[in-house]
Each structure stands twice: as C-alpha cells, then as structure tokens.
Write an enzyme that holds these catalytic residues in place. Structure first.
Site, PDB file in Angstrom:
ATOM      1  N   ASP A  14       0.710  -1.123   0.144  1.00  0.00           N
ATOM      2  CA  ASP A  14       0.020  -0.048  -0.025  1.00  0.00           C
ATOM      3  C   ASP A  14       0.846   1.245  -0.115  1.00  0.00           C
ATOM      4  O   ASP A  14       1.574   1.426   0.974  1.00  0.00           O
ATOM      5  CB  ASP A  14      -1.127   0.053   1.316  1.00  0.00           C
ATOM      6  N   ASP A 108      -2.727   2.388  -6.106  1.00  0.00           N
ATOM      7  CA  ASP A 108      -1.977   2.534  -5.163  1.00  0.00           C
ATOM      8  C   ASP A 108      -1.615   1.307  -4.170  1.00  0.00           C
ATOM      9  O   ASP A 108      -0.970   1.324  -3.224  1.00  0.00           O
ATOM     10  CB  ASP A 108      -1.880   3.722  -4.484  1.00  0.00           C
ATOM     11  N   GLU A 109      -2.316   0.136  -4.550  1.00  0.00           N
ATOM     12  CA  GLU A 109      -2.268  -1.002  -3.539  1.00  0.00           C
ATOM     13  C   GLU A 109      -2.396  -2.389  -4.542  1.00  0.00           C
ATOM     14  O   GLU A 109      -3.192  -2.147  -5.295  1.00  0.00           O
ATOM     15  CB  GLU A 109      -3.333  -0.750  -2.606  1.00  0.00           C
TER      16      GLU A 109
END
Length: 367
Positions: A14, A108-109
């Site tokens: 993350d 983003d993860e």
C-alpha cells in the site's frame, strides 16, 4: 486454523498517501507541508491528504470546506491521474519482477502471492522489504506492506506500521493477532456494521470469535459466515492476476444546486458522452444503466434499468437515463449526477490457472 490447507505467502503493498506523495515528489515546494489533492472548490472533495495534513484530521472523502476549516494553511492541488497512472505502472512493473500473481486493487495498492516467486527467496518478509526498497529507488516514494498467510490478514497488517513500514503476521500468530484487534480494524467492517457489532457486545476479535456461526448469520446474514471464518484466520480467496471490471461510471458535482430537469438533462448529456468514451476505450458494453442522484441534503438515490441487449453508445444510454430521470419527481435540488453501466460484456467466469496451482502442498518455509 483450518487444517491441511497450503500456507500461502501473501504481501499487501500500500503506497503511503500516494496522490499527495506524487505531488510532493514532483514539486519540492510542497514537501513537508499540509497538502490535499482535489477538493479546492466550495463543493469539492478531498481525494488524498498528505501525512502533514492528516495530523490536523484531514482525510480523503472529506469536503474541501471541512478540510480547510480543520487546517487553515492547507494547500490544495488538482488531481493529475495521468501522472498517478504513470507512477502506478512503474510500481506494477516492480511487482512483476518478483511474481506474476499480482492483483491490483487500485493505482496505489495490490496483493502479491510470493509463495512461489521468481527470485527463489523463501522469506516473504524479505521480499516485501526488497520491493519497498525498489519502489523507493525507482519512484522516490514510500510504500508500506503487510505479510501473512492470506489477503485478509495481509491487508490489515499493512496499516499497522504506516507510513514506510511493514508488519509480518506468521501462521501461528494469525489467530492471537486477530483476537486483540478492535473489530473496526477488520477489513470489510464499515461504520454501520461496527456500530451493530458494538451494540451486540462485539468489540474485539476475541468477542467475535466467541459468537457461534448461527448467531452471526442471524444478525449479519451471509456476512456472518465470513466474519466467523476470518476471525479464525480462514480466508481462502486467491490472488487473482485478472480482476474483471464490473462497472464503469462517470459523475459530476455542480458548483450550484440544480432544480431544473432541463438543466439536468444537459449535464447528463455531457456525462453520457464521457461514459461512452470510457466504454469505447476499454471495448466494453453493458446491459444495466444506473442514474445516481445526490440531493442538496447529501442523500443519494439510484435508479436502474436492465436491458435485454448490450449498449455502449451515448444515445441509447441517454434514452434510458431520460426514462430514469422522469421516473419520479425530484424531492429537492440536486448537487451531483452520475451514470454507471454494469453487467458488462466481460463478466464471464475468469478462471486463471494460477501457476497450475503449483502450491497445493503444505509449505513450511521461513515467513
């Protein structure tokens, strides 16, 4: 723990305050300052906040007005999704250096299954550290990681040592770890469910574990079985490299509330054009059209219709949208309109052969 299941090694990566961190990376003058991405207008919403801003209570999904009230010195910058996607691709490329089993959740993860990996390292913790180092080296950004035996625990773990840290929950630690957690920390337990659990005397994982399957199903329906299993460390969902998109949408928040349906139709024409362009870019079509309406008081209403045939062009979309708009009278003025298309033509059973299930054996290696 469930017996005779393979011990998988799952990493949840993350990125730390991703959008805000990218903006601070690209503009050194913003570093170390409270920053919000998006949300600068009166009706705007914060898409992301830097850690400097979070100290003041600024969070994503908060109104720009509230964020400014909490942090008068807050700096707003406009979103730049082309740039965020560019950086995300760099990060995704790094993931693929270690495993092909990468399941992106957003820009983003992502989840990574490194049980069998390309560098032959038996330690998922060491791989996670190496990946975080590589991300820093290539992009200049920090990432946090959670490492455990399944996706559920890995995702919870990634939040523990944020920012720029990681946490490993080994096989024997999973149940004791989950027992100590407040149920609000459980991925999938939202505000409403949390309050309901609290009213039932369920405050921690240990409290949750003490409830029978029948009790949880009586109070939470199908989700009861999920809660019963995950608190015991049972979550068998595999990392799926191909995630099927289930819907596509576009929406717009207006600078002033709209009460005229004629004006609404004009705005909906623009939104439908954007939906058509997005469908075309991804070569998709769908059968269900949903109109989203957010009123002045922030209540949200959705109206949907499912067709017999797939559609992807603006005009047939607008034909349905008009029917939905006039389906019933507006209860008050409108601040946001949106259109989404679901039941897409890509919704087939995605049966990816995950390395031919090469890990269907009990693995007892260093975690």
């Amino acid at each position: 723990m469930q017996e005779m299941l393979p011990i998988r090694k799952i990493i949840h990566i993350d990125m730390d305050a991703f959008y805000a961190s990218v903006e601070q990376l690209d503009n050194p003058d913003l570093r170390g300052k409270p920053l919000a991405v998006g949300g600068s207008s009166v009706r705007g919403v914060v898409a992301a906040a830097s850690y400097e801003a979070r100290k003041f209570g600024v969070r994503s999904a908060m109104s720009g007005a509230m964020a400014r009230k909490l942090c008068p010195d807050l700096i707003f910058v406009r979103t730049n999704f082309d740039r965020y996607r560019e950086v995300s691709k760099q990060i995704r490329k790094i993931f693929l250096e270690y495993t092909d089993l990468v399941e992106p959740l957003s820009l983003d993860e992502a989840y990574l299954d490194v049980t069998v990996n390309k560098i032959g390292n038996p330690s998922a913790s060491m791989i996670a550290q190496e990946i975080r180092n590589r991300i820093k080296e290539v992009t200049g950004l920090n990432a946090s990681a959670g490492i455990s035996v399944n996706k559920f625990v890995a995702k919870i773990a990634s939040d523990i040592n944020k920012p720029n840290g990681q946490k490993t929950i080994g096989p024997e630690e999973v149940e004791p770890f989950l027992e100590t957690l407040d149920v609000k920390k459980f991925y999938g337990v939202g505000k409403v469910t949390k309050e309901k659990m609290y009213r039932l005397g369920i405050f921690t994982g240990k409290d949750l574990k003490g409830k029978s399957l029948e009790f949880l199903e009586d109070h939470f329906g199908k989700s009861g079985g999920f809660y019963y299993n995950v608190v015991r460390g049972i979550h068998n969902s595999k990392v799926k490299p191909t995630r099927t998109q289930k819907s596509l949408a576009a929406e717009h928040t207006f600078s002033e509330n709209i009460s005229s349906e004629i004006f609404m139709l004009e705005r909906l024409e623009e939104i439908a054009t954007e939906v058509e362009n997005r469908l075309s870019a991804k070569k998709l079509a769908g059968k269900t059209v949903t109109l989203k309406i957010k009123y002045r008081d922030f209540t949200i209403q959705t109206r949907s219709r499912t067709l017999a045939e797939f559609i992807s062009l603006k005009q047939p979309i607008m034909t349905v949208v008009k029917e939905l708009l006039f389906q019933e009278k507006m209860k008050e003025s409108v601040r946001l309109l949106g259109i989404s298309i679901s039941h897409l033509n890509n919704e087939k059973s995605v049966k990816t052969d995950i390395l031919k299930e090469s890990i269907d054996v009990q693995l007892k290696l260093e975690f």
